[in-house]
Design a protein around this motif. Structure first.
Motif, short mmCIF file in Angstrom:
data_model
loop_
_atom_site.label_atom_id
_atom_site.label_comp_id
_atom_site.label_asym_id
_atom_site.label_seq_id
_atom_site.Cartn_x
_atom_site.Cartn_y
_atom_site.Cartn_z
N THR A 10 0.64 -1.37 -0.07
CA THR A 10 -0.31 0.00 -0.25
C THR A 10 1.13 1.28 0.03
O THR A 10 2.22 1.61 0.42
CB THR A 10 -0.82 0.36 1.11
OG1 THR A 10 0.09 0.32 2.27
CG2 THR A 10 -1.89 -1.58 1.43
N SER A 11 0.63 2.26 0.09
CA SER A 11 0.87 3.67 0.15
C SER A 11 0.81 3.99 1.21
O SER A 11 -0.21 3.72 2.04
CB SER A 11 0.49 4.81 -1.24
OG SER A 11 -1.23 5.15 -1.16
N VAL A 15 -3.65 2.62 -0.97
CA VAL A 15 -4.19 2.38 -1.99
C VAL A 15 -3.23 1.06 -2.35
O VAL A 15 -2.38 1.19 -1.96
CB VAL A 15 -3.79 3.79 -3.00
CG1 VAL A 15 -4.19 2.41 -4.64
CG2 VAL A 15 -4.49 4.89 -2.94
N ALA A 16 -3.99 0.22 -2.63
CA ALA A 16 -3.81 -0.28 -3.09
C ALA A 16 -3.29 -0.97 -4.65
O ALA A 16 -2.87 -2.14 -4.98
CB ALA A 16 -3.43 -2.27 -2.14
N GLN A 17 -4.18 -0.11 -5.18
CA GLN A 17 -4.33 -0.58 -6.77
C GLN A 17 -3.20 -0.99 -6.95
O GLN A 17 -2.44 0.22 -7.60
CB GLN A 17 -5.14 0.35 -7.07
CG GLN A 17 -5.94 0.15 -8.58
CD GLN A 17 -7.34 0.85 -9.05
OE1 GLN A 17 -7.61 1.53 -8.30
NE2 GLN A 17 -7.17 0.97 -10.38
N ALA A 18 -3.19 -1.34 -8.34
CA ALA A 18 -2.06 -1.87 -9.23
C ALA A 18 0.23 -0.94 -8.97
O ALA A 18 0.17 -0.27 -9.25
CB ALA A 18 -2.03 -0.69 -10.46
N PRO A 19 0.45 -1.75 -7.91
CA PRO A 19 1.24 -1.52 -7.73
C PRO A 19 2.73 -1.65 -8.57
O PRO A 19 3.14 -1.41 -8.27
CB PRO A 19 1.27 -2.47 -6.26
CG PRO A 19 0.62 -3.47 -6.06
CD PRO A 19 -0.51 -2.53 -6.76
N PHE A 153 4.79 2.13 1.65
CA PHE A 153 5.57 2.59 0.28
C PHE A 153 5.85 3.63 0.65
O PHE A 153 4.68 4.65 1.43
CB PHE A 153 5.18 2.02 -1.32
CG PHE A 153 5.73 0.97 -1.22
CD1 PHE A 153 6.62 0.56 -2.28
CD2 PHE A 153 5.22 -0.01 -1.14
CE1 PHE A 153 6.60 -0.95 -2.96
CE2 PHE A 153 5.42 -1.73 -1.22
CZ PHE A 153 5.98 -1.75 -2.21
N PRO A 154 6.24 5.08 0.73
CA PRO A 154 6.47 5.52 1.33
C PRO A 154 6.05 7.01 -0.04
O PRO A 154 6.70 7.95 -0.54
CB PRO A 154 8.12 6.42 1.09
CG PRO A 154 8.69 5.84 0.35
CD PRO A 154 7.97 3.72 0.63
N SER A 159 -5.04 9.07 -5.12
CA SER A 159 -6.34 8.24 -5.88
C SER A 159 -6.47 6.86 -5.98
O SER A 159 -5.52 6.20 -5.55
CB SER A 159 -6.98 8.96 -6.91
OG SER A 159 -5.88 8.76 -8.39
N GLY A 160 -7.08 6.03 -6.03
CA GLY A 160 -7.01 4.79 -6.33
C GLY A 160 -8.32 4.12 -4.70
O GLY A 160 -7.94 3.58 -4.69
N ARG A 161 -7.59 2.65 -6.29
CA ARG A 161 -8.50 1.50 -4.57
C ARG A 161 -7.96 1.67 -3.78
O ARG A 161 -6.82 0.75 -3.51
CB ARG A 161 -9.25 0.24 -5.26
CG ARG A 161 -9.45 0.32 -6.77
CD ARG A 161 -9.95 -1.12 -6.97
NE ARG A 161 -10.88 -1.93 -7.07
CZ ARG A 161 -10.09 -2.93 -7.16
NH1 ARG A 161 -9.63 -3.93 -7.60
NH2 ARG A 161 -10.90 -4.05 -6.14
#
Length: 208
Positions: A10-11, A15-19, A153-154, A159-161
């Motif tokens: 996650t960010s 957000v966990a979308q499309a890392p 992640f830093p 936006s994003g899921r």
């Protein structure tokens, strides 16, 4: 009895979308795919490989299954993560797929929560969930998650899921491990630890 572990990236804003790449998941116009990649180094890949190799089975939602099934079979034979993911039993929770073609894969049928409960009872070892944001909500809602391994992640995406979206139920977890990569990724492991508790703090409470 199997242990169900979420292994998630996650960010800072959740957000966990499309890392993993620009085309991984562009749903809802998401434009930041691949945001995690600049923070991967050899040390982090080694840690991911070591953790993945501990898995006894893989549990995926449809979207993550599609991404993995299109990518990991292309891995070189000496790729530790690819070898493990390709070889281990995989279970896919989907209402839209009729068949799964990735080797050692099977569809879960019927009620997802009930099917995962039976899976946990039948697997001896760690059942790993990678990505699968929608499935994660179902697993949390039915209290099927035993551990969460969260790599934060830093970066801020805005936006994003998000991994823990609206509908996540209250629950308490205990921190059982923490690591930090040279690129600033903080990896924490949390174990399920009973019901959420509450309190109050401030000069008026005597707890300050």
């Amino acid at each position: 009895m199997g242990t169900l572990m979420l292994m998630e990236l996650t960010s800072l804003d959740g957000v966990a979308q499309a890392p993993g790449g620009p085309e991984e998941d562009t749903s809802d116009g998401f434009r930041h795919g691949g945001w995690a990649v600049p923070h991967f180094d050899e040390e982090m890949i080694e840690r991911i490989a070591a953790r993945t190799e501990r898995g006894a089975a893989l549990l995926l939602g449809r979207r993550t299954y599609d991404i993995f099934a299109a990518s990991w079979p292309l891995a070189e034979p000496d790729d530790r993560v690819g070898a493990k993911l390709n070889g281990m039993p995989k279970y896919v929770a989907s209402r839209t797929l009729d068949t799964v073609s990735w080797q050692n894969s099977a569809l879960l049928t019927g009620d997802v929560a009930e099917a995962v409960g039976k899976l946990k009872a039948s697997v001896d070892g760690e059942i790993q969930v990678h990505g699968s944001i929608g499935l994660v909500q179902t697993l949390l809602r039915h209290d099927l998650v035993d551990e969460i391994r969260l790599s934060t992640f830093p970066v801020l995406l805005g936006s994003g899921r998000r991994l823990f979206a609206d509908g996540t139920i209250p629950a308490r977890f205990r921190l059982v491990g923490t690591e930090t990569s040279a690129t600033g990724v903080v990896v924490t492991t949390h174990a399920r630890d009973g019901e959420l508790t509450y309190g109050a703090i401030g000069p008026e409470t005597g707890n300050w």
